[in-house]
Motif scaffolding. Structure first.
Motif, PDB file in Angstrom:
ATOM      1  N   CYS A 152      41.934  32.384  25.733  1.00 53.25           N
ATOM      2  CA  CYS A 152      41.061  33.660  25.896  1.00 53.25           C
ATOM      3  C   CYS A 152      42.178  34.666  25.179  1.00 53.25           C
ATOM      4  CB  CYS A 152      40.829  34.347  27.338  1.00 53.25           C
ATOM      5  SG  CYS A 152      39.438  33.440  27.796  1.00 53.25           S
ATOM      6  N   SER A 153      41.583  35.882  24.746  1.00 53.37           N
ATOM      7  CA  SER A 153      42.747  36.563  23.891  1.00 53.37           C
ATOM      8  C   SER A 153      42.958  37.898  24.693  1.00 53.37           C
ATOM      9  CB  SER A 153      42.232  37.219  22.442  1.00 53.37           C
ATOM     10  OG  SER A 153      40.850  37.873  22.754  1.00 53.37           O
ATOM     11  N   PHE A 154      42.107  37.897  25.733  1.00 50.22           N
ATOM     12  CA  PHE A 154      42.401  39.093  26.875  1.00 50.22           C
ATOM     13  C   PHE A 154      41.566  38.625  28.205  1.00 50.22           C
ATOM     14  CE2 PHE A 154      40.730  42.670  29.123  1.00 50.22           C
ATOM     15  CZ  PHE A 154      41.913  43.428  29.297  1.00 50.22           C
ATOM     16  N   ILE A 155      42.441  38.809  29.337  1.00 50.22           N
ATOM     17  CA  ILE A 155      42.102  38.417  30.446  1.00 50.22           C
ATOM     18  C   ILE A 155      42.477  39.615  31.577  1.00 50.22           C
ATOM     19  CG2 ILE A 155      42.207  36.977  32.372  1.00 50.22           C
ATOM     20  CD1 ILE A 155      42.745  34.747  30.503  1.00 50.22           C
ATOM     21  N   SER A 156      41.415  40.081  32.387  1.00 47.21           N
ATOM     22  CA  SER A 156      41.612  41.115  33.446  1.00 47.21           C
ATOM     23  C   SER A 156      41.295  40.399  34.550  1.00 47.21           C
ATOM     24  CB  SER A 156      41.282  42.472  32.912  1.00 47.21           C
ATOM     25  OG  SER A 156      40.052  42.439  33.025  1.00 47.21           O
ATOM     26  N   LEU A 157      42.128  40.472  35.701  1.00 47.57           N
ATOM     27  CA  LEU A 157      41.727  39.667  36.892  1.00 47.57           C
ATOM     28  C   LEU A 157      41.442  40.919  38.156  1.00 47.57           C
ATOM     29  CD1 LEU A 157      43.784  36.408  37.016  1.00 47.57           C
ATOM     30  CD2 LEU A 157      41.214  36.800  36.263  1.00 47.57           C
ATOM     31  N   ARG A 158      40.522  41.003  38.876  1.00 45.63           N
ATOM     32  CA  ARG A 158      40.086  42.057  39.675  1.00 45.63           C
ATOM     33  C   ARG A 158      40.743  42.314  40.832  1.00 45.63           C
ATOM     34  NH1 ARG A 158      33.736  41.386  40.812  1.00 45.63           N
ATOM     35  NH2 ARG A 158      33.721  39.574  42.015  1.00 45.63           N
ATOM     36  N   ASP A 159      41.412  41.014  41.421  1.00 48.19           N
ATOM     37  CA  ASP A 159      41.961  41.091  42.682  1.00 48.19           C
ATOM     38  C   ASP A 159      43.418  40.233  42.715  1.00 48.19           C
ATOM     39  OD1 ASP A 159      41.485  38.276  44.187  1.00 48.19           O
ATOM     40  OD2 ASP A 159      39.654  38.856  42.882  1.00 48.19           O
ATOM     41  N   SER A 160      44.289  40.595  43.630  1.00 49.42           N
ATOM     42  CA  SER A 160      45.524  39.933  43.576  1.00 49.42           C
ATOM     43  C   SER A 160      45.561  38.475  44.180  1.00 49.42           C
ATOM     44  CB  SER A 160      46.418  41.042  44.860  1.00 49.42           C
ATOM     45  OG  SER A 160      45.841  40.904  46.142  1.00 49.42           O
ATOM     46  N   LYS A 161      44.539  38.136  44.899  1.00 52.21           N
ATOM     47  CA  LYS A 161      44.460  36.661  45.218  1.00 52.21           C
ATOM     48  C   LYS A 161      44.082  35.910  44.144  1.00 52.21           C
ATOM     49  CE  LYS A 161      44.809  36.638  49.718  1.00 52.21           C
ATOM     50  NZ  LYS A 161      45.756  35.772  50.611  1.00 52.21           N
ATOM     51  N   SER A 162      43.172  36.447  43.299  1.00 49.64           N
ATOM     52  CA  SER A 162      42.965  35.925  41.942  1.00 49.64           C
ATOM     53  C   SER A 162      44.174  35.857  40.940  1.00 49.64           C
ATOM     54  CB  SER A 162      41.749  36.456  41.151  1.00 49.64           C
ATOM     55  OG  SER A 162      40.720  36.482  41.963  1.00 49.64           O
ATOM     56  N   GLN A 163      44.991  36.656  41.224  1.00 50.99           N
ATOM     57  CA  GLN A 163      45.991  36.606  40.338  1.00 50.99           C
ATOM     58  C   GLN A 163      47.037  35.776  40.647  1.00 50.99           C
ATOM     59  OE1 GLN A 163      47.073  41.176  40.537  1.00 50.99           O
ATOM     60  NE2 GLN A 163      44.956  41.433  39.891  1.00 50.99           N
ATOM     61  N   LYS A 164      47.090  35.383  42.040  1.00 44.86           N
ATOM     62  CA  LYS A 164      47.974  34.414  42.679  1.00 44.86           C
ATOM     63  C   LYS A 164      47.479  32.926  42.199  1.00 44.86           C
ATOM     64  CE  LYS A 164      49.466  37.020  46.702  1.00 44.86           C
ATOM     65  NZ  LYS A 164      49.281  37.414  47.965  1.00 44.86           N
ATOM     66  N   PHE A 165      46.222  32.861  42.016  1.00 47.18           N
ATOM     67  CA  PHE A 165      45.568  31.478  41.745  1.00 47.18           C
ATOM     68  C   PHE A 165      45.915  31.446  40.192  1.00 47.18           C
ATOM     69  CE2 PHE A 165      42.459  31.966  45.165  1.00 47.18           C
ATOM     70  CZ  PHE A 165      42.968  31.006  45.911  1.00 47.18           C
ATOM     71  N   ALA A 166      45.773  32.672  39.363  1.00 43.77           N
ATOM     72  CA  ALA A 166      46.359  32.575  38.126  1.00 43.77           C
ATOM     73  C   ALA A 166      47.659  31.957  37.940  1.00 43.77           C
ATOM     74  CB  ALA A 166      46.173  33.750  37.356  1.00 43.77           C
ATOM     75  N   ASP A 167      48.422  32.350  38.469  1.00 45.02           N
ATOM     76  CA  ASP A 167      49.933  32.029  38.647  1.00 45.02           C
ATOM     77  C   ASP A 167      50.156  30.540  39.068  1.00 45.02           C
ATOM     78  OD1 ASP A 167      50.737  34.791  38.234  1.00 45.02           O
ATOM     79  OD2 ASP A 167      51.297  35.185  40.140  1.00 45.02           O
ATOM     80  N   GLU A 168      49.424  30.042  39.877  1.00 48.13           N
ATOM     81  CA  GLU A 168      49.437  28.646  40.252  1.00 48.13           C
ATOM     82  C   GLU A 168      49.085  27.843  39.158  1.00 48.13           C
ATOM     83  OE1 GLU A 168      47.117  28.236  43.943  1.00 48.13           O
ATOM     84  OE2 GLU A 168      48.529  29.597  45.073  1.00 48.13           O
ATOM     85  N   ILE A 169      48.134  28.127  38.279  1.00 44.04           N
ATOM     86  CA  ILE A 169      47.790  27.319  37.349  1.00 44.04           C
ATOM     87  C   ILE A 169      48.486  27.578  35.848  1.00 44.04           C
ATOM     88  CG2 ILE A 169      45.412  26.926  38.307  1.00 44.04           C
ATOM     89  CD1 ILE A 169      44.288  28.819  35.978  1.00 44.04           C
ATOM     90  N   ARG A 188      36.932  39.739  36.249  1.00 44.07           N
ATOM     91  CA  ARG A 188      36.684  38.740  36.955  1.00 44.07           C
ATOM     92  C   ARG A 188      37.437  38.315  38.298  1.00 44.07           C
ATOM     93  NH1 ARG A 188      31.548  36.699  35.360  1.00 44.07           N
ATOM     94  NH2 ARG A 188      31.859  35.273  36.935  1.00 44.07           N
ATOM     95  N   SER A 189      37.110  37.544  39.087  1.00 44.89           N
ATOM     96  CA  SER A 189      37.730  37.068  40.254  1.00 44.89           C
ATOM     97  C   SER A 189      37.781  35.441  39.792  1.00 44.89           C
ATOM     98  CB  SER A 189      37.214  37.010  41.489  1.00 44.89           C
ATOM     99  OG  SER A 189      37.213  38.409  42.083  1.00 44.89           O
ATOM    100  N   ILE A 190      38.852  34.579  40.194  1.00 47.02           N
ATOM    101  CA  ILE A 190      38.882  33.248  39.774  1.00 47.02           C
ATOM    102  C   ILE A 190      39.649  32.497  40.954  1.00 47.02           C
ATOM    103  CG2 ILE A 190      39.121  33.514  37.434  1.00 47.02           C
ATOM    104  CD1 ILE A 190      42.260  32.583  37.570  1.00 47.02           C
ATOM    105  N   GLY A 191      39.351  31.317  41.023  1.00 45.72           N
ATOM    106  CA  GLY A 191      39.822  30.419  42.167  1.00 45.72           C
ATOM    107  C   GLY A 191      39.185  30.359  43.210  1.00 45.72           C
ATOM    108  N   PRO A 192      39.762  29.500  44.340  1.00 49.66           N
ATOM    109  CA  PRO A 192      40.495  28.402  44.164  1.00 49.66           C
ATOM    110  C   PRO A 192      40.183  27.267  43.332  1.00 49.66           C
ATOM    111  CG  PRO A 192      39.630  28.313  46.422  1.00 49.66           C
ATOM    112  CD  PRO A 192      38.843  29.688  45.707  1.00 49.66           C
ATOM    113  N   PHE A 193      41.135  26.418  43.020  1.00 50.77           N
ATOM    114  CA  PHE A 193      40.878  25.256  42.193  1.00 50.77           C
ATOM    115  C   PHE A 193      41.333  23.986  42.876  1.00 50.77           C
ATOM    116  CE2 PHE A 193      41.683  28.585  39.122  1.00 50.77           C
ATOM    117  CZ  PHE A 193      40.407  28.712  38.194  1.00 50.77           C
ATOM    118  N   PRO A 194      40.434  23.676  43.886  1.00 47.47           N
ATOM    119  CA  PRO A 194      40.737  22.257  44.774  1.00 47.47           C
ATOM    120  C   PRO A 194      40.756  20.986  43.441  1.00 47.47           C
ATOM    121  CG  PRO A 194      38.402  23.093  44.763  1.00 47.47           C
ATOM    122  CD  PRO A 194      39.022  24.148  44.179  1.00 47.47           C
TER     123      PRO A 194
END
Length: 404
Positions: free
Chosen positions: A166-183, A140-146
């Protein structure tokens, strides 16, 4: 083992390609599995066009009266009054289907947890957590989270809680991964779009081959954009049509004698703000030259990828049109409108093939057309990026399969 797939987006050839490739991946790696794909009050034809026909795969489309279901789901999430869900006749069957599942997987897709603030998407995930089911969030893609409103703050809080469950998460782009780091999300794997699991090659219908002609063609997939949260009420359709006609003029001058083939990504869509085929026909009607072929929106993602594989070039304003180009190693320029496209290209080292369309609201389209002309002269081999997608998917697959 019973795997339940939820939150599958419909009516989009890119999502169709990701779904089919993902289901084929599951079937290839599990010899004793039953896969059930859950939909809620979806058009039957939309579901049928997504189907992977296999005895181990079934599609359930709950058809009970959905009136008030989305509101009840959201109220229950915000207030914590989850008993409300049991009171709605359309929601109750979902719980029963969940109980039969050994593993619940959220299908690949866009930023429903984030920019689109999709409460129903969030609700279906929360139901799995509430039943203490093993839950995976795949590709998936996630974010942003205003956090400008109480609703947005609540959405971010619940999204963070579910993702951490979640027991498993895969994020399909680097921007989503940055949002994941932020939360503060640490347990995720970097991946690429699930459509890369499969490179289909099917027969192109005879009538389409006749339309494509014998002198070659370039594929162009514009995006009407006025539906998108980044552009809504900020840009007009007529302005975009002028922009896309300017792109077409450049392409016809560059690829002399070749046709421009436009492939609608959305289908079964009566909306006036997100209907590709009607928008494409309007562009073709206003374009000064008649070398434009607008295909109907009835051709599957497998057919579209085969058409793209035989093209000389692709210009894509839809995310999956770029995925299709890379998957079939066709040179392209991406008209990026959202972080999922930028993130993919950044991850694959292809950002030089991208034009940020978000600038159009500040600079006008003439600057973007000039940038397009410059990038059109620079070719790039896609063998390396394609190989990288396969290496990434291999690692992601290994990590995913470890759970079983």
């Amino acid at each position: 083992m019973n795997i339940l797939l939820i939150n599958q987006p419909l009516n989009n050839r890119g999502d169709e390609a990701a779904h089919k490739a993902f289901v084929r991946f599951l079937l290839k790696n599990f010899t004793d599995v039953k896969i059930k794909v859950l939909f809620f009050c979806a058009p039957d034809d939309s579901v049928n066009q997504f189907k992977v026909f296999d005895t181990s795969v079934s599609y359930v489309n709950l058809k009970r009266n959905r009136k008030g279901a989305y509101l009840i789901a959201k109220i229950g999430l915000i207030t914590g009054l989850h008993f409300l869900w049991k009171l709605h006749p359309a929601i109750r069957p979902i719980s029963g289907i969940y109980k039969e599942a050994d593993y619940i997987l959220c299908c690949p897709g866009g930023m429903c947890l984030g920019g689109f603030q999709n409460w129903w998407h969030l609700f279906l995930l929360y139901m799995a957590m509430k039943q203490k089911k093993t839950l995976g969030y795949f590709g998936r893609s996630i974010g942003p989270f205003p956090e400008s409103t109480i609703s947005q703050k609540c959405f971010k809080k619940l999204s963070t809680r579910i993702l951490n469950y979640c027991s498993f998460i895969s994020l399909r782009d680097s921007k989503s991964q940055k949002f994941a780091d932020e939360i503060g999300l640490t347990r995720y794997i970097s991946t690429v779009d699930s459509a890369f699991f499969d490179v289909p090659n099917v027969d192109i219908p005879h009538n389409v081959r006749c339309m494509l002609g014998e002198n070659g063609y370039v594929v162009f997939v514009p995006n009407i954009l006025i539906w998108h949260c980044n552009f809504k009420n900020k840009i007009t359709k007529d302005f975009l049509i002028d922009f896309y006609i300017s792109i077409i003029d450049v392409l016809l001058d560059k690829f002399v004698g070749k046709k421009i083939v436009m492939l609608p990504q959305t289908f079964n869509n009566s909306s006036t703000i997100d209907n590709d085929v009607n928008f494409f026909r309007e562009i073709a009607l206003k374009a000064p030259k008649n070398d434009i072929v607008v295909l109907d929106d009835v051709y599957s993602s497998d057919v579209q990828q085969t058409i793209i594989s035989n093209s000389a070039f692709l210009v894509g304003g839809r995310y999956h049109s770029i995925v299709f180009a890379i998957n079939n190693r066709v040179p392209f320029i991406a008209l990026s409108y959202e972080h999922k496209m930028e993130g993919l290209l950044e991850f694959l080292g292809l950002k030089e093939r991208m034009i940020s369309v978000e600038r159009i609201m500040d600079t006008g389209y003439e600057v973007l057309v000039k940038d397009f002309c410059t990038k059109l002269e620079n070719d790039v081999s896609l063998n390396g990026p394609y190989n990288k997608t396969q290496d990434v998917l291999k690692l992601v697959s290994q990590e995913f399969l470890k759970q079983f």
